[in-house]
Design a protein around this motif. Structure first.
Motif, short mmCIF file in Angstrom:
data_model
loop_
_atom_site.label_atom_id
_atom_site.label_comp_id
_atom_site.label_asym_id
_atom_site.label_seq_id
_atom_site.Cartn_x
_atom_site.Cartn_y
_atom_site.Cartn_z
N THR A 113 0.83 -1.21 0.00
CA THR A 113 0.00 0.00 0.00
C THR A 113 0.86 1.25 0.00
OG1 THR A 113 -1.73 -1.17 1.22
CG2 THR A 113 -1.83 1.23 1.21
N ALA A 114 1.94 1.21 0.75
CA ALA A 114 2.82 2.38 0.83
C ALA A 114 3.42 2.71 -0.53
CB ALA A 114 3.94 2.13 1.85
N ALA A 115 3.85 1.70 -1.27
CA ALA A 115 4.43 1.93 -2.60
C ALA A 115 3.40 2.57 -3.53
CB ALA A 115 4.95 0.63 -3.19
N ARG A 116 2.19 2.05 -3.49
CA ARG A 116 1.13 2.63 -4.34
C ARG A 116 0.86 4.08 -3.98
NH1 ARG A 116 -3.97 3.39 -3.26
NH2 ARG A 116 -3.99 1.97 -1.46
N LEU A 117 0.83 4.37 -2.67
CA LEU A 117 0.54 5.73 -2.22
C LEU A 117 1.70 6.68 -2.54
CD1 LEU A 117 -1.15 4.95 1.22
CD2 LEU A 117 -2.26 5.90 -0.83
N TYR A 118 2.94 6.20 -2.43
CA TYR A 118 4.08 7.04 -2.79
C TYR A 118 4.00 7.44 -4.26
CZ TYR A 118 6.95 6.67 1.46
OH TYR A 118 7.45 6.79 2.73
N ALA A 119 3.66 6.47 -5.12
CA ALA A 119 3.54 6.77 -6.55
C ALA A 119 2.41 7.76 -6.81
CB ALA A 119 3.31 5.47 -7.33
N GLU A 120 1.31 7.57 -6.09
CA GLU A 120 0.17 8.50 -6.23
C GLU A 120 0.56 9.90 -5.76
OE1 GLU A 120 -4.24 9.05 -4.22
OE2 GLU A 120 -3.44 7.01 -4.48
N ALA A 121 1.28 9.98 -4.64
CA ALA A 121 1.72 11.28 -4.12
C ALA A 121 2.69 11.95 -5.07
CB ALA A 121 2.36 11.09 -2.74
N ALA A 122 3.53 11.16 -5.73
CA ALA A 122 4.50 11.73 -6.67
C ALA A 122 3.80 12.43 -7.82
CB ALA A 122 5.42 10.62 -7.19
N ARG A 123 2.71 11.83 -8.29
CA ARG A 123 1.98 12.44 -9.42
C ARG A 123 1.37 13.78 -9.03
NH1 ARG A 123 0.74 6.90 -10.21
NH2 ARG A 123 -1.22 7.04 -9.05
N ALA A 124 1.09 13.96 -7.74
CA ALA A 124 0.47 15.22 -7.29
C ALA A 124 1.47 16.17 -6.65
CB ALA A 124 -0.64 14.89 -6.27
N GLN A 158 11.02 6.72 -3.56
CA GLN A 158 10.50 5.95 -2.42
C GLN A 158 9.62 4.80 -2.92
OE1 GLN A 158 12.62 7.04 -0.21
NE2 GLN A 158 11.10 7.25 1.42
N ALA A 159 8.78 5.10 -3.91
CA ALA A 159 7.92 4.04 -4.47
C ALA A 159 8.76 2.96 -5.13
CB ALA A 159 6.95 4.65 -5.48
N ALA A 160 9.78 3.38 -5.87
CA ALA A 160 10.64 2.41 -6.56
C ALA A 160 11.41 1.54 -5.54
CB ALA A 160 11.62 3.15 -7.46
N ARG A 161 11.87 2.15 -4.46
CA ARG A 161 12.59 1.40 -3.43
C ARG A 161 11.71 0.28 -2.85
NH1 ARG A 161 12.07 1.97 1.82
NH2 ARG A 161 10.99 3.97 1.63
N LEU A 162 10.46 0.62 -2.54
CA LEU A 162 9.56 -0.39 -1.96
C LEU A 162 9.18 -1.46 -2.99
CD1 LEU A 162 7.17 1.72 0.30
CD2 LEU A 162 9.08 0.26 0.99
N ASN A 163 8.94 -1.03 -4.24
CA ASN A 163 8.59 -2.00 -5.28
C ASN A 163 9.72 -2.98 -5.53
OD1 ASN A 163 5.90 -1.29 -5.93
ND2 ASN A 163 6.62 0.46 -7.14
N ALA A 164 10.95 -2.50 -5.45
CA ALA A 164 12.10 -3.40 -5.66
C ALA A 164 12.19 -4.42 -4.53
CB ALA A 164 13.38 -2.58 -5.71
N ARG A 165 11.72 -4.05 -3.35
CA ARG A 165 11.74 -4.96 -2.21
C ARG A 165 10.58 -5.95 -2.25
NH1 ARG A 165 11.86 -1.72 3.17
NH2 ARG A 165 9.70 -2.41 3.45
N ILE A 166 9.43 -5.48 -2.81
CA ILE A 166 8.22 -6.30 -2.84
C ILE A 166 8.33 -7.41 -3.87
CG2 ILE A 166 5.78 -6.29 -3.41
CD1 ILE A 166 5.76 -3.34 -2.38
N ARG A 167 8.87 -7.10 -5.06
CA ARG A 167 8.86 -8.07 -6.16
C ARG A 167 9.64 -9.36 -5.85
NH1 ARG A 167 9.48 -3.04 -9.55
NH2 ARG A 167 7.34 -2.53 -10.17
N PRO A 168 10.86 -9.26 -5.31
CA PRO A 168 11.54 -10.51 -4.96
C PRO A 168 10.77 -11.31 -3.92
CG PRO A 168 13.11 -8.70 -5.00
CD PRO A 168 11.72 -8.09 -5.11
N SER A 169 10.12 -10.63 -3.00
CA SER A 169 9.34 -11.31 -1.97
C SER A 169 8.16 -12.04 -2.58
CB SER A 169 8.85 -10.28 -0.93
OG SER A 169 7.99 -10.88 -0.02
N GLU A 170 7.49 -11.37 -3.54
CA GLU A 170 6.33 -12.00 -4.20
C GLU A 170 6.77 -13.21 -5.02
OE1 GLU A 170 4.73 -8.76 -6.37
OE2 GLU A 170 3.38 -8.11 -4.74
#
Length: 386
Positions: A348-359, A372-384
């Motif tokens: 959720t944090a990664a999605r919200l960071y990306a949304e905040a970046a657009r605004a 920040q969004a990219a950092r979390l997404n890089a951590r999430i994908r290997p876990s998934e």
């Protein structure tokens, strides 16, 4: 070499002298600006022994010449024909009245800022335009309209200190652009105001500016990217400015006349007092935000309090405090993203960071939130994948 800081310091004094001799504000300000241009041309080769006296004399002559060129001002010409000798100036009184005049409630905030920078700060129209990233002609029109608005206001009318402080705070928050450092200029002007008036909130604003400005060297990395407060190299903070800011704040608080700028400065002082981010006294910061919110119902203060609650009492408590606010608040989404990450919800944090970046309101902030969004997404994908 001309000392431009000296010219800026003398500008309000000279405008005030012309005003006392009969010039209205617009005419006095125009005459002084012409004299400043003349000083920049003449002084490098022929520096005056008495810079203020020189500026007064030349400004007065410019005003007289302008008055003589207009038939509608013949009555005034009779009053000003004999040129007085420059006398001692009531510098603090003149400067204080100019602050109030330039922050007149009939002006828009943008016009009040521009007029303050020109009349009190002594900046040229070009410098102000460059600082605000607008064409010089646009800024000239803004200043001209502002001067017309206040042209009938007498120099001795009482002013509103709160409005003056708001204008100076707006200047400070513009930071640096062009060849003028507006944060440093706002500090200079606030020091000048503090010397002219004994007021706890003036001292509070000065303390707030000093404490924030002290952290400036650590706010960006060598590539110009934003560095969050918790990640800043505190060894780069200006300890002399911090010490001065704390001293100014303590003297203001001792008067027991708490105002919003003093409360904000107290929060900044607590951040400055921590040797490391994890040593920050978040409980006391929340208490100061509570004090601040009794003084002003500022939505930004509500948002910052929610984040502080998340640091003091845990992310879930912060999210509960944030949930009581309007999601349409500026930076609400970024604050929620931070708290969601702290609460252990990186998706959720990664999605919200990306949304905040657009605004995001500016490119550095957008870049920071995107990273920040990219950092979390890089951590999430290997876990998934696992």
């Amino acid at each position: 070499m001309v000392d431009e800081s000296l010219l800026r310091t003398l500008t309000p004094t000279v405008i005030g002298i012309l005003g006392r001799r009969g010039a209205d504000f617009a005419a006095a300000e125009d005459a002084v600006q012409e004299a400043l241009v003349e000083a920049l041309r003449v002084w490098p080769d022929d520096p005056p022994r008495d810079p203020k006296g020189w500026l007064v004399t030349v400004s007065w002559r410019k005003f007289v010449d302008a008055a003589r060129s207009e038939a509608s001002r013949r009555a005034r010409e009779e009053r000003v024909e004999v040129e007085p000798e420059p006398g001692p100036a009531r510098e603090s009184d003149d400067t204080l009245q100019l602050y109030f005049l330039c922050a007149h409630p009939s002006l828009t905030p943008a016009s009040a800022v521009a007029l303050t920078l020109r009349a009190v700060g002594g900046l040229t129209t070009r410098q102000i335009a460059q600082a605000y990233l607008v064409p010089e002609a646009t800024m000239a029109q803004r200043i001209s309209r502002a001067k017309k608005t206040v042209s009938g206001v007498r120099f001795d009318q009482p002013g509103d200190v709160a409005t003056v402080l708001r204008v100076l705070y707006l200047v400070f928050n513009e930071g640096y652009s062009g060849d003028v450092d507006l944060s440093a200029e706002a500090i200079r002007l606030t020091r000048q105001l503090a010397a002219a008036i004994d007021h706890a909130e003036v001292a509070g604003l000065l303390a707030l500016m000093l404490l924030h400005h002290a952290r400036r060297p650590a706010r960006t990395d060598p590539d110009g990217r934003l560095v969050p407060l918790a990640e800043q190299d505190r060894g780069k903070w200006d300890t002399a400015l911090i010490a001065e800011g704390v001293d100014v704040l303590q003297a203001a608080l001792a008067r027991d006349q708490l105002g919003e700028f003093q409360a904000q400065a107290a929060i900044a002082a607590l951040h400055a007092d921590a040797q490391a981010a994890d040593e920050t006294d978040w409980v006391q910061i929340v208490e100061w935000y509570d004090e601040l919110l009794t003084l002003t119902d500022n939505p930004v203060a509500h948002l910052n309090r929610a984040v502080a609650v998340g640091e003091a009492d845990g992310a879930h408590a912060g999210l509960a405090a944030l949930g009581k606010l309007e999601p349409t608040l500026p930076r609400y989404t970024a604050a929620e993203a931070y708290l969601r990450e702290r609460a252990g919800d990186p998706v959720t944090a990664a999605r919200l960071y990306a949304e905040a970046a657009r605004a995001a309101p500016n490119l550095p902030e957008r870049d920071h939130l995107t990273r920040q969004a990219a950092r979390l997404n890089a951590r999430i994908r290997p876990s998934e994948a696992g």
